[in-house]
Design a protein around this motif. Structure first.
Motif, short mmCIF file in Angstrom:
data_model
loop_
_atom_site.label_atom_id
_atom_site.label_comp_id
_atom_site.label_asym_id
_atom_site.label_seq_id
_atom_site.Cartn_x
_atom_site.Cartn_y
_atom_site.Cartn_z
N ASP A 274 10.72 -10.98 11.64
CA ASP A 274 10.45 -9.56 11.81
C ASP A 274 9.53 -9.05 10.70
OD1 ASP A 274 12.05 -9.48 14.03
OD2 ASP A 274 13.81 -8.68 12.98
N LEU A 275 8.77 -8.01 11.04
CA LEU A 275 7.83 -7.42 10.10
C LEU A 275 8.21 -5.97 9.83
CD1 LEU A 275 4.58 -8.76 11.80
CD2 LEU A 275 5.67 -9.70 9.77
N ALA A 276 7.90 -5.50 8.61
CA ALA A 276 8.16 -4.11 8.25
C ALA A 276 7.08 -3.65 7.29
CB ALA A 276 9.53 -3.97 7.60
N LEU A 277 6.68 -2.38 7.42
CA LEU A 277 5.64 -1.83 6.57
C LEU A 277 6.23 -0.77 5.64
CD1 LEU A 277 2.60 -1.18 8.95
CD2 LEU A 277 2.79 -2.95 7.20
N PRO A 278 5.90 -0.82 4.35
CA PRO A 278 6.26 0.29 3.46
C PRO A 278 5.57 1.57 3.91
CG PRO A 278 5.56 -1.65 2.20
CD PRO A 278 5.23 -1.91 3.63
N LYS A 279 6.19 2.68 3.61
CA LYS A 279 5.68 3.97 4.07
C LYS A 279 4.26 4.23 3.58
CE LYS A 279 7.47 7.70 2.30
NZ LYS A 279 8.42 8.82 2.00
N ASP A 280 3.98 3.90 2.31
CA ASP A 280 2.64 4.19 1.78
C ASP A 280 1.57 3.34 2.44
OD1 ASP A 280 3.66 1.90 0.37
OD2 ASP A 280 2.03 2.14 -1.07
N VAL A 281 1.95 2.12 2.89
CA VAL A 281 1.00 1.27 3.58
C VAL A 281 0.70 1.84 4.97
CG1 VAL A 281 0.59 -1.04 4.52
CG2 VAL A 281 1.69 -0.77 2.30
N TYR A 282 1.75 2.30 5.64
CA TYR A 282 1.55 2.93 6.95
C TYR A 282 0.67 4.18 6.82
CZ TYR A 282 2.49 5.26 11.36
OH TYR A 282 2.35 5.88 12.57
N TRP A 283 0.97 4.97 5.79
CA TRP A 283 0.14 6.17 5.56
C TRP A 283 -1.32 5.80 5.34
CZ3 TRP A 283 3.77 9.24 1.76
CH2 TRP A 283 4.58 10.10 2.50
N SER A 284 -1.55 4.66 4.73
CA SER A 284 -2.92 4.23 4.46
C SER A 284 -3.70 4.05 5.77
CB SER A 284 -2.90 2.92 3.67
OG SER A 284 -4.20 2.53 3.31
N ILE A 285 -3.01 3.57 6.80
CA ILE A 285 -3.67 3.46 8.12
C ILE A 285 -4.10 4.84 8.60
CG2 ILE A 285 -3.36 2.80 10.54
CD1 ILE A 285 -1.27 0.78 9.62
N LEU A 286 -3.21 5.81 8.45
CA LEU A 286 -3.51 7.16 8.92
C LEU A 286 -4.60 7.81 8.10
CD1 LEU A 286 0.13 8.53 9.49
CD2 LEU A 286 -1.27 7.14 11.02
N ARG A 287 -4.46 7.75 6.80
CA ARG A 287 -5.38 8.47 5.92
C ARG A 287 -6.79 7.88 5.94
NH1 ARG A 287 -1.01 9.30 1.00
NH2 ARG A 287 -0.03 11.17 1.87
N LYS A 288 -6.86 6.56 6.05
CA LYS A 288 -8.18 5.93 6.14
C LYS A 288 -8.67 5.84 7.59
CE LYS A 288 -7.07 2.22 3.56
NZ LYS A 288 -7.24 0.95 2.83
N GLN A 289 -7.82 6.30 8.50
CA GLN A 289 -8.12 6.27 9.94
C GLN A 289 -8.62 4.89 10.36
OE1 GLN A 289 -9.55 10.05 11.48
NE2 GLN A 289 -10.75 8.96 13.02
N ILE A 290 -7.79 3.89 10.03
CA ILE A 290 -8.10 2.51 10.36
C ILE A 290 -7.72 2.23 11.81
CG2 ILE A 290 -7.44 0.11 9.90
CD1 ILE A 290 -7.00 0.95 6.96
N THR A 291 -8.56 1.54 12.51
CA THR A 291 -8.24 1.07 13.86
C THR A 291 -7.56 -0.29 13.74
OG1 THR A 291 -10.12 2.22 14.85
CG2 THR A 291 -9.17 0.40 16.10
N VAL A 292 -6.37 -0.41 14.32
CA VAL A 292 -5.63 -1.68 14.31
C VAL A 292 -5.56 -2.20 15.74
CG1 VAL A 292 -3.48 -2.85 13.73
CG2 VAL A 292 -4.27 -0.94 12.32
N ALA A 293 -6.03 -3.42 15.95
CA ALA A 293 -6.05 -4.01 17.29
C ALA A 293 -5.38 -5.37 17.27
CB ALA A 293 -7.49 -4.14 17.79
N GLY A 294 -4.71 -5.70 18.34
CA GLY A 294 -4.14 -7.03 18.49
C GLY A 294 -5.08 -7.93 19.26
N SER A 295 -4.99 -9.23 18.98
CA SER A 295 -5.79 -10.21 19.72
C SER A 295 -4.87 -11.33 20.16
CB SER A 295 -6.91 -10.77 18.82
OG SER A 295 -7.68 -11.72 19.50
N TRP A 296 -4.93 -11.67 21.44
CA TRP A 296 -4.04 -12.70 21.98
C TRP A 296 -4.82 -13.67 22.85
CZ3 TRP A 296 0.48 -14.42 20.66
CH2 TRP A 296 1.21 -15.23 21.55
N ASN A 297 -4.77 -14.93 22.48
CA ASN A 297 -5.38 -15.99 23.27
C ASN A 297 -6.88 -15.75 23.43
OD1 ASN A 297 -5.81 -17.98 25.56
ND2 ASN A 297 -3.61 -18.21 25.28
N SER A 298 -7.41 -15.80 24.64
CA SER A 298 -8.85 -15.74 24.85
C SER A 298 -9.14 -15.16 26.22
CB SER A 298 -9.47 -17.13 24.74
OG SER A 298 -8.84 -18.03 25.63
#
Length: 356
Positions: A274-298
């Protein structure tokens, strides 16, 4: 049915009888059916996902023959199959879609809700022969060796991830992970970025030394925190595009912290827990407006075929992918093959089983 050889009744294969119980056994050669071909396996890579599959979690049922990164020669064809395929060299797209779900209707077969898969849900290519549907065949030219062609599966996965990354010329790219996928993503990212920096991050110094020889910048978090190193190397607030190819909390946190404002992160690594993110790391996604995408297979459809694209790149000779194959073994030496992969002091990138 037509064949180039007298098809044997039995073959040698590595059979997973239970977790950690991989045995070389003599088993039946699979039977040809209408619309299928018999492939004589020539090379099959050991995927990083095969390690937990064999030694930790098991496959979906036992016994199972693992192996999904492979190439071979078509030595027999079933009814309804074009005779021109006889004797051809081929890779095989290992996913067997249901053909009836929503994803299959969109030709997004990697997202099929009822698929089978060579090497995990059904028998794969740690064996002398395999039967595959014609639809799954990806033939290649005689200019490629079977070993290089067997890299097509990880190359297609890497190309798919790079496409999702939407790299623009001049952008700085970071890859966390020094496995086969990480190196192939780096090679394709360098081609897309052209003038930007491509930085490979990992803890294995011998693999980082190899990355330097391939022309990548490198970061070892044992020497310097990844976010600090990325900002130093890029001279900016972080990478424009990041590929996370490990699947751990630490790697994902580093990806977020080291990606700059309005950047893009592509998650490729398979997590073992299992994975977990600290709150400040999650906020970093929001504040830097980072796009997070998953990639699976091809992608393997009428619009995008990462497999054909990978083989085209291989055949052009513009990438020396053969260097990624560091070890080859017959299946009779499977213990040596897995020992090499598990030994942190042994330099390995891609380890393969090869067949006569």
């Amino acid at each position: 049915m037509k064949s180039l050889i007298e098809i044997p009744r039995k073959m040698e294969a590595l059979v997973l009888e239970g977790v950690g119980d991989l045995r070389q056994e003599t088993v039946d050669v699979p039977e040809l059916k209408e619309g299928t071909v018999l492939v004589k396996i020539k090379a099959c890579g050991i995927c990083s996902s095969d390690i937990p599959r064999i030694f930790v979690t098991g496959t979906y049922h036992f016994p199972t023959i693992p192996g999904h990164e492979f190439s071979g020669q078509i030595v027999a064809i079933g009814d309804g199959v074009d005779e021109a395929l006889l004797g051809k060299k081929t890779c095989v797209f290992p996913l067997l879609p249901c053909g009836s779900c929503k994803a299959c209707g969109l030709e997004e077969y990697a997202q099929c809700s009822g698929y089978s898969y060579f090497g995990s849900r059904c028998d794969g290519a740690y064996a002398e022969y395999l039967v595959a549907p014609v639809w799954n065949l990806v033939p290649f030219s005689d200019s490629l060796s079977y070993e290089v062609a067997a890299l097509c599966e990880p190359a297609a996965v890497s190309l798919h991830a790079v496409d999702i990354g939407q790299i623009k010329e001049g952008q700085n790219v970071m890859i966390i992970g020094t496995g086969t996928i990480g190196f192939l993503i780096g090679a394709f990212a360098k081609k897309a970025s052209k003038t930007g920096k491509v930085i490979v991050c990992g803890r294995s110094q011998n693999k980082l030394d190899y990355a330097k020889k391939l022309g990548f910048e490198t970061v070892n978090p044992k020497d310097e925190p990844i976010p600090d190193a990325i900002r130093r190397i890029t001279g900016s607030d972080g990478a424009d595009v990041c590929f996370e190819a490990v699947g751990t909390n630490e790697a994902i946190e580093n990806a977020i912290r080291a990606t700059g404002a309005l950047g893009r992160i592509v998650l490729v690594g398979n997590p073992a827990s299992d994975l977990a993110l600290p709150k400040d790391v999650y906020w970093s996604i929001l504040r830097k407006q980072i796009t997070v995408a998953g990639s699976w297979n091809s992608s393997y459809n009428s619009r995008v075929n990462d497999w054909a694209k990978a083989l085209e790149i291989f055949e052009s000779g513009e990438l020396n992918v053969k260097e990624l194959i560091t070890h080859t073994f017959p299946i009779s030496e499977q213990e040596k093959a897995f020992a090499a992969l598990k030994d942190p002091s042994e330099f390995t990138v891609k380890v393969m089983f090869t067949f006569d």
